[in-house]
Design a protein around this motif. Structure first.
Motif, PDB file in Angstrom:
ATOM      1  N   ASN A 261       6.328 -10.121  -4.657  1.00 38.39           N
ATOM      2  CA  ASN A 261       5.502 -11.132  -3.647  1.00 38.39           C
ATOM      3  C   ASN A 261       5.704 -10.754  -2.198  1.00 38.39           C
ATOM      4  O   ASN A 261       6.952 -10.314  -1.920  1.00 38.39           O
ATOM      5  N   SER A 262       4.716 -10.908  -1.256  1.00 36.72           N
ATOM      6  CA  SER A 262       5.041 -10.812   0.027  1.00 36.72           C
ATOM      7  C   SER A 262       5.487 -12.034   0.546  1.00 36.72           C
ATOM      8  O   SER A 262       5.213 -13.202   0.076  1.00 36.72           O
TER       9      SER A 262
ATOM     10  N   LYS B  91       0.104  -5.600   0.049  1.00 37.30           N
ATOM     11  CA  LYS B  91       1.206  -5.153  -0.083  1.00 37.30           C
ATOM     12  C   LYS B  91       1.213  -4.206  -1.290  1.00 37.30           C
ATOM     13  O   LYS B  91       1.677  -3.029  -1.423  1.00 37.30           O
TER      14      LYS B  91
ATOM     15  N   TYR C 211      -0.543  -0.931  -0.741  1.00 44.07           N
ATOM     16  CA  TYR C 211       0.378  -0.135  -0.012  1.00 44.07           C
ATOM     17  C   TYR C 211       1.432   0.530  -0.896  1.00 44.07           C
ATOM     18  O   TYR C 211       1.606   1.567  -0.633  1.00 44.07           O
TER      19      TYR C 211
ATOM     20  N   PHE D 162      -1.171   0.717   5.448  1.00 40.63           N
ATOM     21  CA  PHE D 162       0.056   0.081   6.118  1.00 40.63           C
ATOM     22  C   PHE D 162      -0.275  -0.889   7.225  1.00 40.63           C
ATOM     23  O   PHE D 162       0.282  -1.776   7.314  1.00 40.63           O
TER      24      PHE D 162
ATOM     25  N   TYR E  42      -1.794  -4.103   5.896  1.00 40.56           N
ATOM     26  CA  TYR E  42      -0.665  -5.070   5.376  1.00 40.56           C
ATOM     27  C   TYR E  42       0.292  -5.393   6.593  1.00 40.56           C
ATOM     28  O   TYR E  42       0.522  -6.664   6.615  1.00 40.56           O
ATOM     29  N   GLN E  43       0.401  -4.817   7.738  1.00 43.37           N
ATOM     30  CA  GLN E  43       1.447  -5.156   8.758  1.00 43.37           C
ATOM     31  C   GLN E  43       0.654  -6.154   9.376  1.00 43.37           C
ATOM     32  O   GLN E  43       1.433  -7.217   9.822  1.00 43.37           O
TER      33      GLN E  43
ATOM     34  N   VAL F 203       1.354  -9.346   7.275  1.00 42.69           N
ATOM     35  CA  VAL F 203       2.733  -9.782   7.132  1.00 42.69           C
ATOM     36  C   VAL F 203       3.413 -10.177   8.556  1.00 42.69           C
ATOM     37  O   VAL F 203       4.196 -10.995   8.578  1.00 42.69           O
TER      38      VAL F 203
END
Lengths: 74, 210
Positions: free
Chosen positions: A2-3, A12, A15, A41, A44-45, A48
Motif C-alpha cells: 500500500n501507498s 503506485k 508504476y 511516475f 503517482y507522484q 503521493v
C-alpha cells in the motif's frame, strides 16, 4: 504494498510494475534508452506528494543520504 | 553516545536478481511491520546510477517498560526514509535508512552496501552497519540496548524476507519458508500468551499485598 496515500495505491502498483520491468530488462543491462514509466511516475507522484503534505510527514528539505554525512564514533 | 553494530549477510543469488528483489521485497511473510511503501524521488544520474528515495511506514512498538515515559499521544508508527544508489556498472547498491519521526526517543541509522561476493560471483553479499542513538535523558542507554536487540532481530527478518522474495521470483515454491513462518507465528503467539500470563500473575500478586 500500500501507498501512504490511501488513494494512491493503484497508481503506485501500476508504476511499480512498469518500473520493475524497465529495471530488469533495460537499466541493469546498461540500456539507457528512454524510460517508459515517466508519465505513470508523474501521476503517482502528484498523488503521493499531496498525501505527504496532508499527513505532515516531515520529509521536506531532507537531503539525499544526509544521515550518511556525519558519522559519530561509537 | 551511539551504539555501533555491523554484520555481513550473504544471499545465494546473483547481484542483478538481488537488486531486482530489493524493489519487490514488500510485502513478504516477514514484513508485517511494514505498513506502507512509496517511491518519493527517482532519477537516473548522468553516470547511469539509479538514485531513489523510498518512504516507509513501520509499526514502532516501544518496549513496555518505556511506555510510561512516553507521551500518550505518541503514534505507534514511524516514518522511515531509505535512500539508495544502484550502480549497475560496478554492480553495487548502497542504501542509507533512518527514521524521521521519534528520532529523539531513538534514531536507527543503517547503511548497507550490496556487492558481488568475492569468493563466488553468483552470490551477493550485504555489508550492514548501524548506528543506534537516543537523546532521552537517563534512559538513552537502556533504549539503545533495546534498539540493538530489536535491530538484530530485524536483520534476520530482512534476510528471510529477501530469500522468500528471491525464491518466489524464480518460481520456486517457498514452502519451507512458509512452514517456518507458521512455526514462528505459533512461537510468537505462545510467547505473547506467556507474557500476558506473567502480567496477570504479577497483578494478582500485587493485589494480595494490598
Amino acid at each position: 504494498m500500500n501507498s501512504v496515500g490511501e488513494g494512491c495505491t493503484d497508481l503506485k502498483r501500476e508504476y511499480d510494475q512498469c518500473f520493475n520491468r524497465w529495471f530488469a530488462e533495460h537499466f541493469l543491462k546498461g540500456d539507457r534508452s528512454s524510460d517508459p514509466c515517466t508519465e505513470m511516475f508523474k501521476k503517482y507522484q502528484s498523488c503521493v506528494q499531496k498525501a505527504i503534505k496532508e499527513k505532515d510527514i516531515p520529509i521536506d528539505g531532507v537531503e539525499f543520504m544526509e544521515q550518511d554525512k556525519e558519522k559519530p564514533d561509537s | 553516545m551511539v551504539k555501533y553494530f555491523q554484520c555481513v549477510g550473504l544471499l545465494k543469488n546473483t547481484w542483478d536478481q538481488v537488486f531486482l528483489a530489493f524493489w519487490q521485497r514488500y510485502p513478504n511473510p516477514y514484513s508485517n511491520h511494514v505498513l506502507t511503501e512509496d517511491i518519493v524521488f527517482r532519477e537516473v544520474t548522468p553516470d547511469n546510477c539509479l538514485v531513489s528515495r523510498r518512504l516507509l511506514t513501520k509499526t514502532n512498538r516501544a518496549p513496555r517498560w518505556a511506555e510510561r515515559f512516553l507521551p500518550k499521544h505518541m503514534a505507534c508508527s514511524a516514518y522511515i526514509i531509505e535512500d539508495s544508489v544502484v550502480d549497475p556498472k560496478n554492480r553495487t547498491m548502497t542504501t542509507v535508512t533512518w527514521n524521521i519521526t521519534h528520532a529523539r526517543l531513538m534514531e536507527v541509522r543503517e547503511r548497507c552496501v550490496y556487492a558481488v561476493n568475492p569468493d563466488n560471483s553468483n552470490w551477493t553479499e550485504i555489508k550492514r552497519e548501524a548506528w543506534i542513538s537516543s537523546s532521552l535523558t537517563g534512559l538513552s542507554r537502556a533504549i539503545q540496548e533495546f534498539g540493538v536487540a530489536r535491530f538484530k532481530k530485524s536483520v534476520t527478518k530482512t534476510m528471510k524476507g529477501f530469500e522468500y522474495v528471491l525464491a518466489k521470483m524464480q518460481g520456486e515454491t517457498p514452502s519451507k519458508t512458509l512452514a517456518e513462518t507458521a512455526t514462528e507465528r505459533a512461537r510468537e503467539t505462545a510467547l505473547a500468551a506467556k507474557e500476558k500470563a506473567k502480567d496477570l500473575a504479577s497483578q494478582a500478586q500485587k493485589k494480595q499485598y494490598v
